[in-house]
Write a protein that holds these residues in place. Structure first.
Motif, PDB file in Angstrom:
ATOM      1  N   ALA A   1       4.003  -2.164  -3.359  1.00 44.39           N
ATOM      2  CA  ALA A   1       3.220  -1.229  -4.180  1.00 44.39           C
ATOM      3  C   ALA A   1       2.559  -0.162  -3.312  1.00 44.39           C
ATOM      4  CB  ALA A   1       2.162  -1.988  -4.974  1.00 44.39           C
ATOM      5  N   LEU A   2       2.012  -0.579  -2.168  1.00 44.28           N
ATOM      6  CA  LEU A   2       1.406   0.401  -1.258  1.00 44.28           C
ATOM      7  C   LEU A   2       2.447   1.386  -0.744  1.00 44.28           C
ATOM      8  CD1 LEU A   2      -1.040  -1.839   0.829  1.00 44.28           C
ATOM      9  CD2 LEU A   2      -1.643  -0.129  -0.889  1.00 44.28           C
ATOM     10  N   LEU A   3       3.642   0.876  -0.425  1.00 42.25           N
ATOM     11  CA  LEU A   3       4.707   1.764   0.045  1.00 42.25           C
ATOM     12  C   LEU A   3       5.095   2.765  -1.031  1.00 42.25           C
ATOM     13  CD1 LEU A   3       6.791   2.527   2.190  1.00 42.25           C
ATOM     14  CD2 LEU A   3       8.289   0.769   1.253  1.00 42.25           C
ATOM     15  N   LEU A   4       5.243   2.275  -2.263  1.00 42.83           N
ATOM     16  CA  LEU A   4       5.613   3.178  -3.353  1.00 42.83           C
ATOM     17  C   LEU A   4       4.505   4.185  -3.653  1.00 42.83           C
ATOM     18  CD1 LEU A   4       7.356   0.648  -5.749  1.00 42.83           C
ATOM     19  CD2 LEU A   4       8.445   2.457  -4.433  1.00 42.83           C
ATOM     20  N   VAL A   5       3.262   3.735  -3.559  1.00 41.75           N
ATOM     21  CA  VAL A   5       2.144   4.675  -3.760  1.00 41.75           C
ATOM     22  C   VAL A   5       2.140   5.731  -2.671  1.00 41.75           C
ATOM     23  CG1 VAL A   5      -0.372   4.863  -3.755  1.00 41.75           C
ATOM     24  CG2 VAL A   5       0.723   3.060  -5.065  1.00 41.75           C
ATOM     25  N   ALA A   6       2.406   5.294  -1.414  1.00 39.64           N
ATOM     26  CA  ALA A   6       2.476   6.255  -0.312  1.00 39.64           C
ATOM     27  C   ALA A   6       3.611   7.254  -0.541  1.00 39.64           C
ATOM     28  CB  ALA A   6       2.665   5.512   1.013  1.00 39.64           C
ATOM     29  N   ILE A   7       4.767   6.741  -1.009  1.00 44.21           N
ATOM     30  CA  ILE A   7       5.886   7.642  -1.302  1.00 44.21           C
ATOM     31  C   ILE A   7       5.513   8.618  -2.419  1.00 44.21           C
ATOM     32  CG2 ILE A   7       8.231   7.728  -2.216  1.00 44.21           C
ATOM     33  CD1 ILE A   7       8.778   5.090  -0.776  1.00 44.21           C
ATOM     34  N   THR A   8       4.829   8.092  -3.429  1.00 46.10           N
ATOM     35  CA  THR A   8       4.396   8.956  -4.529  1.00 46.10           C
ATOM     36  C   THR A   8       3.458  10.057  -4.044  1.00 46.10           C
ATOM     37  OG1 THR A   8       4.583   7.080  -6.058  1.00 46.10           O
ATOM     38  CG2 THR A   8       3.248   8.962  -6.769  1.00 46.10           C
ATOM     39  N   ILE A   9       2.491   9.665  -3.210  1.00 44.17           N
ATOM     40  CA  ILE A   9       1.548  10.655  -2.669  1.00 44.17           C
ATOM     41  C   ILE A   9       2.295  11.687  -1.842  1.00 44.17           C
ATOM     42  CG2 ILE A   9      -0.402  10.956  -1.109  1.00 44.17           C
ATOM     43  CD1 ILE A   9      -1.415   8.226  -2.018  1.00 44.17           C
TER      44      ILE A   9
END
Length: 320
Positions: free
Chosen positions: A244-252
């Motif tokens: 989830a953190l990785l996907l949030v980072a990708i989203t940001i």
């Protein structure tokens, strides 16, 4: 002769006049073209179309964010399920420990039954009958409670019916020994009863050992299941959190990148608009200058034609 010369001068403009007119037309066309291009950029775009286009560009970021939220929800659900399973297993472990305590209590009562009956038969002291009577009264309730929970749970290596039969035999042998002591029967008979009771008690201890092994194995399996669930819950929680953190980072990153690209395009658009406006102004100035030169040239030509007509009129008049 005179008419032809006059018509030729008025019908055929000079090369300089044509050049000025063509320059003025080109400037007018160029000004209209660039003004049209400017007018395409200056009006405000439709907000819904702009928002839709921006949403389409951010579709990967929205997808990554949705996946991250889904992973968090799956991790939360898995954690909830693991907690429920751990609570269930913990309750089962508590129940197994209670059963083990009841088995130990039953064995202790059988020991009290044996020692009380033996002490009374040997010494005749009725004080030994106090623990004997207490054990004799309590054994049926403990035995019944254990029978309800263990009759259908034991594996093939342990037979609860046999254990119950041995307990009942031990009670009957103890009662028989006391009855023989009260009847003052032969001591050799009491010795035979004691030996029979001892053998039954040894078999009870063997069956109790089997029950204890069964209980320990069940508790070990339950403890292993709890540890396995805790390990899987930790792996799932940490894995989901990291994903989830990785996907949030990708989203940001996608949002920031899109923002930077949009800002760069806006700067390029502003620069292009400024350059276009400057070129339009330059063309407008050139058009005004060409119009001024055209007007001046037209006035000069008209003056020259007027002078030529006057000269021709004067020559004709002089000839007449």
């Amino acid at each position: 002769m005179i008419g032809t010369a006059k018509g030729g001068r008025s019908a055929e403009p000079t090369h300089s006049q044509n050049e000025v007119r063509e320059s003025a037309i080109c400037n007018q066309e160029g000004s209209a073209e660039y003004n049209g291009r400017v007018m395409k950029h200056v009006p405000e775009e439709d907000r819904k179309s702009a928002l839709l286009g921006w949403a389409l560009k951010l579709q990967p970021a929205l997808l990554a964010l949705a996946i991250a939220v889904s992973l968090v929800m799956v991790a939360a659900w898995n954690t909830h399920q693991s907690i429920d399973s751990i609570h269930t297993i913990s309750g089962e472990r508590t129940r197994m420990r209670a059963i083990r305590l009841q088995l130990e209590q039953l064995l202790s009562l059988l020991k009290d039954l044996e020692s009380g009956s033996r002490g009374y038969v040997i010494t005749g002291n009725r004080n030994f009958l106090v623990p004997f009577s207490a054990a004799l009264a309590e054994i049926p309730s403990v035995q019944s409670a254990l029978s309800l929970v263990l009759r259908n749970e034991l594996d093939d290596g342990v037979d609860w019916s046999e254990f119950e039969t041995l307990v009942n035999q031990r009670r009957e042998i103890a009662l028989q020994a006391i009855a023989m002591r009260d009847a003052n029967e032969d001591v050799s008979l009491n010795a035979a009863v004691f030996e029979s009771g001892r053998q039954v008690m040894d078999r009870i201890r063997q069956e109790f050992a089997k029950l204890e092994v069964f209980q320990n194995r069940r508790l070990s399996d339950l403890n292993g299941a709890v540890l396995d669930m805790e390990r899987r819950a930790k792996i799932m929680s940490w894995g989901s959190a990291m994903a989830a953190l990785l996907l949030v980072a990708i989203t940001i990153w996608i949002v920031v990148h899109e923002q930077r690209v949009r800002q760069s395009l806006e700067r390029s658009l502003r620069t292009a608009n400024l350059s276009l406006e400057r070129r339009v102004e330059e063309r407008t100035v050139a058009l005004k200058d060409a119009n001024t030169r055209l007007a001046k040239f037209t006035a000069d030509q008209n003056s020259a034609l007027e002078r030529e007509r006057r000269n021709l009129a004067r020559e004709v008049h002089d000839q007449i």
